[in-house]
Design a protein around this motif. Structure first.
Motif, PDB file in Angstrom:
ATOM      1  N   MET B 145       0.644  -1.015  -0.011  1.00  0.00           N
ATOM      2  CA  MET B 145      -0.186   0.082   0.019  1.00  0.00           C
ATOM      3  C   MET B 145       0.697   1.095   0.007  1.00  0.00           C
ATOM      4  N   ASN B 146       0.364   2.169  -0.662  1.00  0.00           N
ATOM      5  CA  ASN B 146       1.049   3.511  -0.694  1.00  0.00           C
ATOM      6  C   ASN B 146       1.527   4.091   0.594  1.00  0.00           C
ATOM      7  N   PRO B 147       2.620   4.595   0.878  1.00  0.00           N
ATOM      8  CA  PRO B 147       3.115   4.794   2.036  1.00  0.00           C
ATOM      9  C   PRO B 147       2.471   5.900   2.795  1.00  0.00           C
ATOM     10  N   VAL B 148       1.480   6.429   2.204  1.00  0.00           N
ATOM     11  CA  VAL B 148       0.425   7.486   2.743  1.00  0.00           C
ATOM     12  C   VAL B 148      -0.171   6.739   3.690  1.00  0.00           C
ATOM     13  N   TYR B 149      -0.508   5.318   3.639  1.00  0.00           N
ATOM     14  CA  TYR B 149      -1.158   4.629   4.488  1.00  0.00           C
ATOM     15  C   TYR B 149      -0.372   3.709   5.484  1.00  0.00           C
ATOM     16  N   ALA B 150       0.992   4.087   5.488  1.00  0.00           N
ATOM     17  CA  ALA B 150       1.651   3.084   6.455  1.00  0.00           C
ATOM     18  C   ALA B 150       1.424   2.943   7.657  1.00  0.00           C
ATOM     19  N   ALA B 151       1.007   4.329   8.508  1.00  0.00           N
ATOM     20  CA  ALA B 151       0.534   4.243   9.771  1.00  0.00           C
ATOM     21  C   ALA B 151      -0.676   3.626   9.970  1.00  0.00           C
ATOM     22  N   ASP B 152      -1.733   3.731   9.162  1.00  0.00           N
ATOM     23  CA  ASP B 152      -3.304   3.499   9.545  1.00  0.00           C
ATOM     24  C   ASP B 152      -3.925   2.440   8.777  1.00  0.00           C
ATOM     25  N   ARG B 153      -3.029   1.841   7.775  1.00  0.00           N
ATOM     26  CA  ARG B 153      -3.748   0.748   6.933  1.00  0.00           C
ATOM     27  C   ARG B 153      -2.872  -0.310   6.563  1.00  0.00           C
ATOM     28  N   GLY B 154      -1.730   0.278   5.969  1.00  0.00           N
ATOM     29  CA  GLY B 154      -0.947  -1.201   5.456  1.00  0.00           C
ATOM     30  C   GLY B 154       0.736  -0.973   5.531  1.00  0.00           C
ATOM     31  N   VAL B 155       1.208  -1.708   6.506  1.00  0.00           N
ATOM     32  CA  VAL B 155       2.760  -1.311   6.524  1.00  0.00           C
ATOM     33  C   VAL B 155       3.645  -2.096   5.644  1.00  0.00           C
ATOM     34  N   VAL B 156       3.000  -2.732   4.579  1.00  0.00           N
ATOM     35  CA  VAL B 156       3.907  -3.260   3.471  1.00  0.00           C
ATOM     36  C   VAL B 156       3.704  -2.198   2.570  1.00  0.00           C
ATOM     37  N   SER B 157       4.968  -1.328   2.314  1.00  0.00           N
ATOM     38  CA  SER B 157       4.647  -0.160   1.555  1.00  0.00           C
ATOM     39  C   SER B 157       5.491  -0.431   0.041  1.00  0.00           C
ATOM     40  N   THR B 158       5.908  -1.388  -0.401  1.00  0.00           N
ATOM     41  CA  THR B 158       6.498  -1.311  -1.960  1.00  0.00           C
ATOM     42  C   THR B 158       6.076  -2.678  -2.259  1.00  0.00           C
ATOM     43  N   LEU B 159       6.270  -2.584  -3.531  1.00  0.00           N
ATOM     44  CA  LEU B 159       5.909  -4.148  -4.162  1.00  0.00           C
ATOM     45  C   LEU B 159       7.194  -5.030  -4.062  1.00  0.00           C
ATOM     46  N   THR B 180      -2.279   0.202  -9.020  1.00  0.00           N
ATOM     47  CA  THR B 180      -1.544   1.529  -9.655  1.00  0.00           C
ATOM     48  C   THR B 180      -1.322   2.656  -8.726  1.00  0.00           C
ATOM     49  N   PHE B 181      -2.416   2.819  -7.897  1.00  0.00           N
ATOM     50  CA  PHE B 181      -2.513   3.983  -6.764  1.00  0.00           C
ATOM     51  C   PHE B 181      -1.327   3.556  -5.578  1.00  0.00           C
ATOM     52  N   HIS B 182      -1.222   2.597  -5.384  1.00  0.00           N
ATOM     53  CA  HIS B 182      -0.211   2.236  -4.220  1.00  0.00           C
ATOM     54  C   HIS B 182       1.074   2.270  -4.778  1.00  0.00           C
ATOM     55  N   LEU B 183       1.297   1.864  -5.881  1.00  0.00           N
ATOM     56  CA  LEU B 183       2.727   1.620  -6.709  1.00  0.00           C
ATOM     57  C   LEU B 183       3.278   2.691  -7.651  1.00  0.00           C
ATOM     58  N   TRP B 184       2.379   3.574  -8.162  1.00  0.00           N
ATOM     59  CA  TRP B 184       2.892   4.153  -9.515  1.00  0.00           C
ATOM     60  C   TRP B 184       4.253   4.973  -9.262  1.00  0.00           C
ATOM     61  N   TRP B 185       4.514   5.332  -8.160  1.00  0.00           N
ATOM     62  CA  TRP B 185       5.691   6.131  -7.387  1.00  0.00           C
ATOM     63  C   TRP B 185       6.761   5.264  -7.129  1.00  0.00           C
ATOM     64  N   GLU B 186       7.006   4.063  -7.220  1.00  0.00           N
ATOM     65  CA  GLU B 186       7.832   3.155  -6.468  1.00  0.00           C
ATOM     66  C   GLU B 186       9.121   3.190  -7.547  1.00  0.00           C
ATOM     67  N   PRO B 187      10.336   3.477  -7.030  1.00  0.00           N
ATOM     68  CA  PRO B 187      11.315   3.436  -7.844  1.00  0.00           C
ATOM     69  C   PRO B 187      11.644   1.952  -8.601  1.00  0.00           C
ATOM     70  N   GLY B 188      11.965   1.884  -9.778  1.00  0.00           N
ATOM     71  CA  GLY B 188      12.175   0.356 -10.284  1.00  0.00           C
ATOM     72  C   GLY B 188      10.972  -0.448 -10.214  1.00  0.00           C
ATOM     73  N   VAL B 189       9.691   0.275 -10.296  1.00  0.00           N
ATOM     74  CA  VAL B 189       8.726  -0.735 -10.208  1.00  0.00           C
ATOM     75  C   VAL B 189       8.488  -1.607 -11.498  1.00  0.00           C
ATOM     76  N   ALA B 190       9.057  -1.209 -12.544  1.00  0.00           N
ATOM     77  CA  ALA B 190       8.832  -2.304 -13.694  1.00  0.00           C
ATOM     78  C   ALA B 190       9.765  -3.392 -13.324  1.00  0.00           C
ATOM     79  N   GLU B 191      10.914  -3.396 -12.861  1.00  0.00           N
ATOM     80  CA  GLU B 191      11.648  -4.573 -12.571  1.00  0.00           C
ATOM     81  C   GLU B 191      11.161  -5.488 -11.407  1.00  0.00           C
TER      82      GLU B 191
END
Lengths: 282, 282
Positions: B145-159, B180-191
């Motif tokens: 889940m997008n890091p915007v939710y790391a505190a209150d919803r989902g502590v797994v923050s990257t693919l 896509t909402f959660h991961l669009w920003w992740e550096p290296g997400v295509a890999e």
């Protein structure tokens, strides 16, 4: 409140947004803080020469100058304007003897969805600034920003990717700004801090609070009011060898509504309780 | 609107939050969508048996069951309750023939700042669920889940970190949900998508919009209204070999205020323009 335990605490001017630079300098002196993070907007109000005189006569260190960056424009005229602003900011940082010029990478241009392209433009712009920074003896500080800002403020989203960029250059020229608000969630951040080592040019602290305030640019909380484990994070910064100042940088409408001197008193207390004891690894 | 180009489009029920399960099933049939992402709350309103009958008789695939997870409790009774809820959710997913049970990791317990500890509890809870998931033939889908939710919803923050966890288990038992909402920003997400390969058990699409709505849980936008490059992301999902359904999952008060059938028409149009052409790499 004064004493050796405050000897690394710096007031980032943005935390006391209603203060002019002279007021902020006096506020640091009154509270026993040895350092200040200066903002260009407030510096411009008094002029560079007067600003330098103020901080020098107060005996303050300038832990950072905020902010350069905003590198993601695509229009050639905008790119040139950004470079000119950054060169001017470098000259101010040199005159102030600032530990670093903080670089906010910038977000996506309006209507542009090419995040990789924007990240590439940041790297290109940093590369173009390095020679002048080197000439002036100023270290550029790339600030990775929380992904909540990836679209509109900062496309460098992790300490790992900030280091991938910084490591292309000498550590004396390009470092990283470590801010708890931006990085508290990053998987493996302790290892990345160790990797950063001497590249850490600024340690900024403020908290991640929920629910997130409606204006995400004002979403930062006073240390202790949110979810950040300052003990663990500060220990990791200490283990990385960082011995510089610790800036408190809080953008928050509720904080700004309080009398600034009270804000400085609160942040000093919170710093002493939550951050300072953990900065040097036993 | 019906036709082969919609043959992988799935309506996540949460996008049309005012519809009951029977209404959502009928809405999919009317719009020519072959699949639905079912929510447990709406399923409970009609009961499991009737829910299974509805989707079967409509000829729909169940692309996912939402949601299991919420694994970060520390109180032993809460931990047991979470496990019981997840076992029940697995049984429902098996009965529905769902492609995956979506696991939302959960945030930090109130007053708890130990993010590493919370991440560890997610791993432990997943490990405890795997045997029953395997027995039932259901694949657990960890949703970073997008890091915007790391505190209150989902502590797994990257693919990347979701895969670090999933790869401890057989791909048939534990996969990842790519949103896509959660991961669009992740550096290296295509890999990371290439690394995920057959572990991708769900591809969910919606947009990252700015300014972020005041309630961050309702911050998702219709594809095309925000900053996500759906062409690039969908190509990467296609290159990873994903051939399953594409769920549109939008939590947004403005979307929910529109007539649901209109929302389905809009998302179908946007899907055909922005996502579908890029799903299979030439």
């Amino acid at each position: 409140m004064t004493g050796p335990r405050l000897d690394r605490l710096s007031l980032n001017q943005r935390t006391t947004a209603s203060w002019t630079l002279p007021q902020a300098v006096q506020g640091c002196v009154d509270a026993g803080l040895p350092a200040i993070g200066v903002w260009r907007e407030q510096l411009a109000e008094v002029g560079l020469e007067e600003g330098c005189r103020l901080v020098r006569e107060a005996g303050l260190r300038v832990s950072s100058l905020c902010r350069g960056g905003f590198f993601t424009a695509t229009d050639p005229a905008d790119v040139r304007a950004a470079e000119a602003r950054n060169r001017e900011a470098l000259e101010e940082a040199a005159a102030l003897g600032a530990a670093t010029l903080v670089l906010v990478p910038g977000g996506l241009p309006a209507g542009d969805r090419d995040l990789e392209g924007a990240r590439h433009r940041v790297a290109t712009a940093v590369e173009r600034l390095v020679p002048y920074a080197h000439e002036l003896g100023v270290t550029l500080g790339i600030e990775p920003m929380n992904p909540v800002y990836a679209a509109d403020r900062g496309v460098v989203s992790t300490l790992a990717s900030a280091l991938d960029l910084a490591e292309r250059f000498d550590a004396a020229d390009v470092g990283v700004v470590v801010d708890t608000f931006h990085l508290w969630w990053e998987p493996g951040v302790a290892e990345q801090l160790l990797r950063a080592g001497p590249r850490i040019v600024s340690y900024q602290v403020c908290d991640w609070i929920t629910p997130l305030p409606a204006d995400t640019l004002l979403a930062r909380g006073m240390m202790g009011d949110g979810h950040v484990d300052f003990a663990a994070f500060s220990r990791a910064v200490g283990r990385a060898g960082y011995t510089g100042d610790v800036e408190v940088e809080i953008f928050n409408a509720d904080v700004w509504a309080q009398p600034p001197a009270e804000v400085v008193a609160t942040l000093s207390t919170r710093y002493l309780a939550l951050v300072e004891p953990y900065l040097v690894e036993a």
